[in-house]
Design a protein around this motif. Structure first.
Motif, PDB file in Angstrom:
ATOM      1  N   ALA A  13     106.246 -20.996  17.235  1.00 13.98           N
ATOM      2  CA  ALA A  13     106.945 -22.311  17.559  1.00 13.98           C
ATOM      3  C   ALA A  13     105.392 -22.725  18.281  1.00 13.98           C
ATOM      4  O   ALA A  13     104.543 -23.454  18.336  1.00 13.98           O
ATOM      5  N   LEU A  14     105.047 -21.808  18.716  1.00 19.44           N
ATOM      6  CA  LEU A  14     102.992 -22.025  19.119  1.00 19.44           C
ATOM      7  C   LEU A  14     102.301 -22.241  17.572  1.00 19.44           C
ATOM      8  O   LEU A  14     101.159 -23.452  17.525  1.00 19.44           O
ATOM      9  N   SER A  15     102.202 -21.223  16.867  1.00 28.16           N
ATOM     10  CA  SER A  15     101.695 -21.675  15.780  1.00 28.16           C
ATOM     11  C   SER A  15     102.153 -23.241  14.665  1.00 28.16           C
ATOM     12  O   SER A  15     101.224 -23.416  14.826  1.00 28.16           O
ATOM     13  N   TYR A  16     103.116 -23.571  15.017  1.00 26.76           N
ATOM     14  CA  TYR A  16     103.431 -24.970  14.429  1.00 26.76           C
ATOM     15  C   TYR A  16     102.745 -26.252  15.215  1.00 26.76           C
ATOM     16  O   TYR A  16     102.343 -26.902  14.719  1.00 26.76           O
ATOM     17  N   SER A  55     100.122 -25.474  16.998  1.00 25.33           N
ATOM     18  CA  SER A  55      98.740 -25.480  17.342  1.00 25.33           C
ATOM     19  C   SER A  55      98.050 -26.100  15.669  1.00 25.33           C
ATOM     20  O   SER A  55      97.051 -26.615  15.985  1.00 25.33           O
ATOM     21  N   VAL A  74     110.527 -16.021  17.984  1.00 22.19           N
ATOM     22  CA  VAL A  74     110.535 -17.453  17.573  1.00 22.19           C
ATOM     23  C   VAL A  74     109.728 -17.953  18.364  1.00 22.19           C
ATOM     24  O   VAL A  74     109.096 -18.935  18.077  1.00 22.19           O
ATOM     25  N   ILE A  75     109.154 -17.654  19.617  1.00 20.41           N
ATOM     26  CA  ILE A  75     107.454 -17.883  20.352  1.00 20.41           C
ATOM     27  C   ILE A  75     106.457 -18.704  20.170  1.00 20.41           C
ATOM     28  O   ILE A  75     105.992 -19.410  19.545  1.00 20.41           O
ATOM     29  N   ILE A  76     106.137 -16.901  18.849  1.00 17.77           N
ATOM     30  CA  ILE A  76     104.920 -16.987  17.926  1.00 17.77           C
ATOM     31  C   ILE A  76     105.223 -17.937  17.151  1.00 17.77           C
ATOM     32  O   ILE A  76     104.049 -19.040  17.172  1.00 17.77           O
ATOM     33  N   ALA A 133     112.754 -13.414  20.530  1.00 15.94           N
ATOM     34  CA  ALA A 133     112.468 -14.224  21.190  1.00 15.94           C
ATOM     35  C   ALA A 133     111.047 -14.013  20.982  1.00 15.94           C
ATOM     36  O   ALA A 133     110.797 -15.682  21.649  1.00 15.94           O
ATOM     37  N   VAL A 134     110.231 -12.996  20.932  1.00  9.14           N
ATOM     38  CA  VAL A 134     108.541 -13.095  20.960  1.00  9.14           C
ATOM     39  C   VAL A 134     108.282 -14.155  19.344  1.00  9.14           C
ATOM     40  O   VAL A 134     107.345 -14.312  19.150  1.00  9.14           O
TER      41      VAL A 134
END
Length: 138
Positions: A16-19, A21, A12-14, A9-10
């Protein structure tokens, strides 16, 4: 097993955030503010928030300045004239005042700004307004 799911989950979140940004930071093609023979002069950090140097009106995306760049094209410093934007040239909209940024005097309808266009080696352009057709007469 719980640590494996939490770690996944961590990740996937990282990702998604980089995409997202990267989507926010990079403007799409054609939104840059490069000076063209008939188009605008300056670009700010936020494309689309460029103001007209003649009337100080913010320009919407797709609106260009009406200007002329004079030859020779292969030198780093060129003379150019800026007539205005669709709001102030050829006829100013009601409430729009055409004012020189140097002498602060009113620019007549047939007047223009005189500027220098600097072409840098990395294909960036910079425009410096030196005056208007009225204050450069003297």
């Amino acid at each position: 097993m719980e640590y494996l799911i939490l770690g996944l989950a961590v990740v996937v979140i990282i990702v998604a955030l980089s995409y997202f940004s990267n989507l926010v930071k990079k403007p799409k093609k054609g939104q840059g503010g490069h000076a063209k023979s008939k188009a605008g002069a300056s670009s700010n950090a936020n494309p689309g928030f460029v103001t007209c140097p003649v009337c100080n009106t913010p320009l919407a995306k797709g609106q260009n300045l009406i200007s002329k760049v004079y030859r020779p094209m292969d030198v780093p410093d060129q003379r150019c004239t800026i007539n205005g934007c669709p709001h102030c040239y050829p006829r100013p909209e009601p409430g729009i005042r055409r004012q020189c940024p140097c002498c602060k005097k009113e620019i007549p309808l047939n007047g223009y700004l005189i500027a220098r266009l600097f072409n840098y080696k990395n294909n960036k352009k910079h425009v410096m307004v030196t005056g208007c057709s009225e204050c450069c007469k003297k």
